[in-house]
Design a protein around this motif. Structure first.
Motif, mmCIF file in Angstrom:
data_model
loop_
_atom_site.group_PDB
_atom_site.id
_atom_site.type_symbol
_atom_site.label_atom_id
_atom_site.label_comp_id
_atom_site.label_asym_id
_atom_site.label_seq_id
_atom_site.Cartn_x
_atom_site.Cartn_y
_atom_site.Cartn_z
ATOM 1 N N GLY A 4 -6.730 -6.079 27.134
ATOM 2 C CA GLY A 4 -6.734 -7.005 26.009
ATOM 3 C C GLY A 4 -7.587 -6.547 24.843
ATOM 4 N N VAL A 5 -8.017 -5.293 24.855
ATOM 5 C CA VAL A 5 -8.856 -4.775 23.774
ATOM 6 C C VAL A 5 -7.963 -4.329 22.617
ATOM 7 N N ASN A 6 -8.280 -4.784 21.398
ATOM 8 C CA ASN A 6 -7.471 -4.356 20.247
ATOM 9 C C ASN A 6 -8.260 -3.546 19.221
ATOM 10 N N THR A 7 -9.566 -3.429 19.434
ATOM 11 C CA THR A 7 -10.410 -2.658 18.516
ATOM 12 C C THR A 7 -11.477 -1.934 19.329
ATOM 13 N N TYR A 8 -11.724 -0.676 19.001
ATOM 14 C CA TYR A 8 -12.815 0.028 19.675
ATOM 15 C C TYR A 8 -13.767 0.610 18.634
ATOM 16 N N TRP A 9 -15.017 0.693 19.036
ATOM 17 C CA TRP A 9 -16.097 1.169 18.169
ATOM 18 C C TRP A 9 -16.609 2.485 18.732
ATOM 19 N N LYS A 50 -0.463 3.862 16.375
ATOM 20 C CA LYS A 50 0.780 3.718 17.147
ATOM 21 C C LYS A 50 0.673 2.572 18.149
ATOM 22 N N ARG A 51 -0.519 2.342 18.633
ATOM 23 C CA ARG A 51 -0.747 1.300 19.633
ATOM 24 C C ARG A 51 -1.162 -0.031 18.996
ATOM 25 N N ASP A 52 -1.044 -0.089 17.686
ATOM 26 C CA ASP A 52 -1.400 -1.310 16.952
ATOM 27 C C ASP A 52 -2.846 -1.720 17.244
ATOM 28 N N MET A 53 -3.711 -0.722 17.326
ATOM 29 C CA MET A 53 -5.128 -0.954 17.561
ATOM 30 C C MET A 53 -5.932 -0.564 16.324
ATOM 31 N N HIS A 54 -7.221 -0.870 16.360
ATOM 32 C CA HIS A 54 -8.099 -0.600 15.226
ATOM 33 C C HIS A 54 -9.313 0.188 15.703
ATOM 34 N N VAL A 55 -9.883 0.962 14.786
ATOM 35 C CA VAL A 55 -11.081 1.742 15.125
ATOM 36 C C VAL A 55 -12.181 1.448 14.115
ATOM 37 N N ILE A 56 -13.380 1.254 14.641
ATOM 38 C CA ILE A 56 -14.579 1.021 13.838
ATOM 39 C C ILE A 56 -15.544 2.169 14.098
ATOM 40 N N LEU A 57 -16.103 2.714 13.032
ATOM 41 C CA LEU A 57 -17.064 3.800 13.181
ATOM 42 C C LEU A 57 -18.487 3.277 13.110
ATOM 43 N N ASP A 154 -10.563 6.119 3.817
ATOM 44 C CA ASP A 154 -9.350 6.822 3.378
ATOM 45 C C ASP A 154 -8.644 7.498 4.540
ATOM 46 N N LEU A 155 -9.393 7.810 5.603
ATOM 47 C CA LEU A 155 -8.794 8.413 6.796
ATOM 48 C C LEU A 155 -8.228 7.363 7.749
ATOM 49 N N GLY A 156 -8.397 6.083 7.401
ATOM 50 C CA GLY A 156 -7.744 5.024 8.166
ATOM 51 C C GLY A 156 -8.623 4.158 9.018
ATOM 52 N N VAL A 157 -9.957 4.374 9.026
ATOM 53 C CA VAL A 157 -10.783 3.510 9.860
ATOM 54 C C VAL A 157 -10.766 2.089 9.313
ATOM 55 N N ASP A 158 -10.991 1.131 10.194
ATOM 56 C CA ASP A 158 -10.858 -0.274 9.838
ATOM 57 C C ASP A 158 -12.183 -0.954 9.533
ATOM 58 N N ASN A 220 -7.695 -2.837 -3.548
ATOM 59 C CA ASN A 220 -7.038 -1.669 -4.135
ATOM 60 C C ASN A 220 -6.179 -0.898 -3.141
ATOM 61 N N SER A 221 -6.192 -1.321 -1.877
ATOM 62 C CA SER A 221 -5.421 -0.614 -0.857
ATOM 63 C C SER A 221 -3.978 -1.093 -0.849
ATOM 64 N N LEU A 222 -3.099 -0.297 -0.271
ATOM 65 C CA LEU A 222 -1.687 -0.669 -0.196
ATOM 66 C C LEU A 222 -1.451 -1.773 0.821
ATOM 67 N N ASP A 223 -2.198 -1.732 1.954
ATOM 68 C CA ASP A 223 -1.936 -2.700 3.024
ATOM 69 C C ASP A 223 -2.673 -4.020 2.840
ATOM 70 N N LYS A 224 -3.749 -4.040 2.015
ATOM 71 C CA LYS A 224 -4.507 -5.262 1.693
ATOM 72 C C LYS A 224 -5.208 -5.889 2.900
ATOM 73 N N HIS A 225 -5.294 -5.169 4.003
ATOM 74 C CA HIS A 225 -5.952 -5.786 5.165
ATOM 75 C C HIS A 225 -7.459 -5.607 5.072
ATOM 76 N N ASP A 226 -8.192 -6.515 5.721
ATOM 77 C CA ASP A 226 -9.650 -6.506 5.658
ATOM 78 C C ASP A 226 -10.228 -5.269 6.332
ATOM 79 N N ARG A 227 -11.277 -4.738 5.742
ATOM 80 C CA ARG A 227 -12.104 -3.719 6.388
ATOM 81 C C ARG A 227 -13.401 -4.417 6.782
ATOM 82 N N ILE A 228 -13.712 -4.358 8.055
ATOM 83 C CA ILE A 228 -14.790 -5.194 8.578
ATOM 84 C C ILE A 228 -16.135 -4.472 8.524
#
Length: 535
Positions: A4-9, A50-57, A154-158, A220-228
């Motif tokens: 059930g994990v959708n985001t990893y740090w 591809k897995r519809d997941m998110h990554v936080i650095l 810019d490399l896609g991190v959330d 200013n992003s194309l997808d407009k989704h929040d960056r946390i």
């Protein structure tokens, strides 16, 4: 995803001499060869999406490595880097010698000032001497730090988990910090009252500026989704709330909530747990989002600090209370700290006043299966030792076991998080007895869930109607801990009864259950010849 994990740090992956486990960054825009290269990172990002997941650095803005280009140029007073760090002349003693600019101490022990011969000044470091603090009163610093964040966005991190934020700014006048009573002259970090090196008002301004930057990036992003932005600060509750907002500006989406990790101990009773829960819930500004942290790389694992028996209960708390659940790798299988020989220790820096607090034990690799190195690496010797229990307790065996395991319970709890009640429901808390407490999640039109936890050392009869009089007579067990005598589908009553089949809830020591009220069912009329259970 199975859990059930959708985001990893990810911990720090930046180029680093690794003197402080990667938190000493020598280049914010490079991957350290220890972890691969930039192509590897891009592959990771592609597979994550591809897995519809998110990554936080993990992002470390308080300091850099002393090998960073900025610091090397600052030593030489090359503009604009001259004041990128906090440089000060020493104090002149009566004998003509120089001493430290003030009495500030390093969190890791010793003075927080180190002399640089080439520049002829002291530089300040909250942590080890290889981690000089950046000067956030310098606008060029703030701009370069935001450029580093943009590079990874810019490399896609959330988003980012921002490290040690309450240390970002220090008192401009460099005033000496007062000593605790009877501790004058001590060089133990904990013997100072840190009025001037932590939680300065300007620190919040930096976080609010980071938030504005992230909001601008989203717009200013194309997808407009929040960056946390998630922030780490070990401080008191009132100061933590300011990381959310000051009432007019917004900062961290989630200031890490360490209360269950730091304040809950084996001595905590039911009232203590309820107080811990309420202290965050009741202090959080309206319109903001809760979070609960069970463990991390700097603290003992749940099974080690609380005992294996409370692992399931802790994840019922962390994952079924309102808000975001933060799970440290390995906790879902009840992994314990490693017991290490002195020659296996990689972390030699966390020394407070000469007392070594080794952080290696909770940093052991995840136990995937019973193969060599627990399936974690093909290297002959991993960076940190594999826990020796891997052959018996690992993800693979816990997944397939016919007996209930921590991971199976964890998956059931995680699945429940998809329910509307858990996502959006109200929270109520209850002290049932000295050692038993409960909380409910309720949402009109949806299922109600009652979570009951025994943190005591004795078996407890739990009569829920004594504190929750509006409950119906019958409840059904939805999830139970590994040490519970109940299985999914078992029914219990909320009060004493004289019926054979329908009995009130009884919890073994450290056991926990998730219950669903049965509003449309009542106890049968047939009496039993057995005597009622006595409390």
């Amino acid at each position: 995803m199975d859990a059930g994990v959708n985001t990893y740090w990810l911990g720090p992956i930046y180029k680093s001499p690794m003197i402080e486990g990667g938190y000493d960054i020598s280049d914010f825009n490079e991957v350290d060869p220890l972890f691969g290269d930039m192509d590897d990172f891009k592959t990771l990002m592609d597979e994550t999406k591809k897995r519809d997941m998110h990554v936080i650095l993990d992002f470390v803005p308080n300091h850099t490595s002393d090998q960073h280009e900025w610091f090397q140029k600052s030593i030489k007073k090359e503009d604009p880097y001259t004041d990128y760090y906090i440089w000060r002349d020493g104090k002149l003693l009566p004998d003509g010698n120089l001493t430290y600019p003030n009495n500030w101490l390093s969190i890791f022990g010793g003075r927080a000032w180190t002399w640089n011969e080439e520049r002829g000044q002291y530089y300040f470091h909250q942590f080890i001497k290889h981690q000089p603090d950046l000067n956030y009163r310098n606008n060029f610093v703030r701009q370069d730090v935001k450029k580093a964040m943009k590079f990874w966005l810019d490399l896609g991190v959330d988003g980012f988990r921002v490290d040690a934020v309450n240390h970002l700014v220090e008192d401009k006048a460099l005033r000496d910090e007062p000593y605790k009573e009877g501790k004058y002259g001590s060089e133990n970090y904990d013997d100072l009252i840190h009025l001037y090196t932590r939680d300065q008002n300007e620190t919040y301004d930096v976080i609010y500026e980071f938030r504005r930057f992230l909001e601008d990036y989203r717009r200013n992003s194309l997808d407009k989704h929040d960056r946390i932005m998630i922030t780490e600060a070990y401080t008191d509750i009132n100061k933590l709330m300011l990381y959310y907002t000051n009432g007019t500006e917004f900062g961290s989406h989630l200031p890490f909530n360490f209360l269950l990790m730091d304040d809950a101990t084996i001595d905590s009773n039911a009232a203590d747990y309820v107080s811990i829960i309420r202290s965050w819930v009741d202090n959080m500004p309206n319109g903001h989002w809760l979070n609960w942290v069970g463990g991390n790389h700097d603290n003992n694992r749940i099974a080690t600090r609380m005992g294996d028996e409370l692992v399931d209960a802790f994840y019922m708390l962390i994952m079924l209370l309102p808000g975001t659940a933060v799970v440290y790798q390995g906790e879902e299988i009840g992994q314990q700290n490693n017991l290490l020989r002195s020659d296996q220790i990689k972390d030699h820096n966390n020394i407070k006043g000469g007392i070594v607090i080794v952080r290696d034990p909770p940093r052991g690799p995840f136990l995937w299966d019973d193969s060599e190195n627990a399936g974690f690496t093909k290297a002959k010797i991993p960076w940190e030792p594999i826990h020796p229990s891997y052959w018996e307790s690992n993800l693979k065996t816990q997944t397939s076991s016919k007996q209930k395991t921590h991971y199976q319970v964890f998956k059931s709890i995680a699945k429940l998080r998809s329910q509307s009640t858990i996502q959006r429901g109200y929270l109520n808390t209850y002290v049932i007895s000295k050692w038993v407490f409960a909380f409910s999640r309720e949402l009109p039109g949806f299922e109600t869930y009652i979570i009951v936890i025994n943190v005591g050392s004795e078996r407890e009869l739990v009569l829920l109607t004594d504190t929750m009089p509006l409950l119906p007579e019958l409840l059904v067990v939805n999830i139970s801990s590994t040490n519970s005598e109940y299985e999914e589908g078992d029914r219990v009553t909320t009060k004493l009864t004289i019926h054979d089949r329908w009995k009130p809830l009884v919890l073994r020591p450290k056991a926990s259950v998730v219950l669903i009220p049965l509003y449309n069912e009542t106890l049968p009329d047939e009496p039993s010849t057995n005597k009622p259970i006595k409390s």
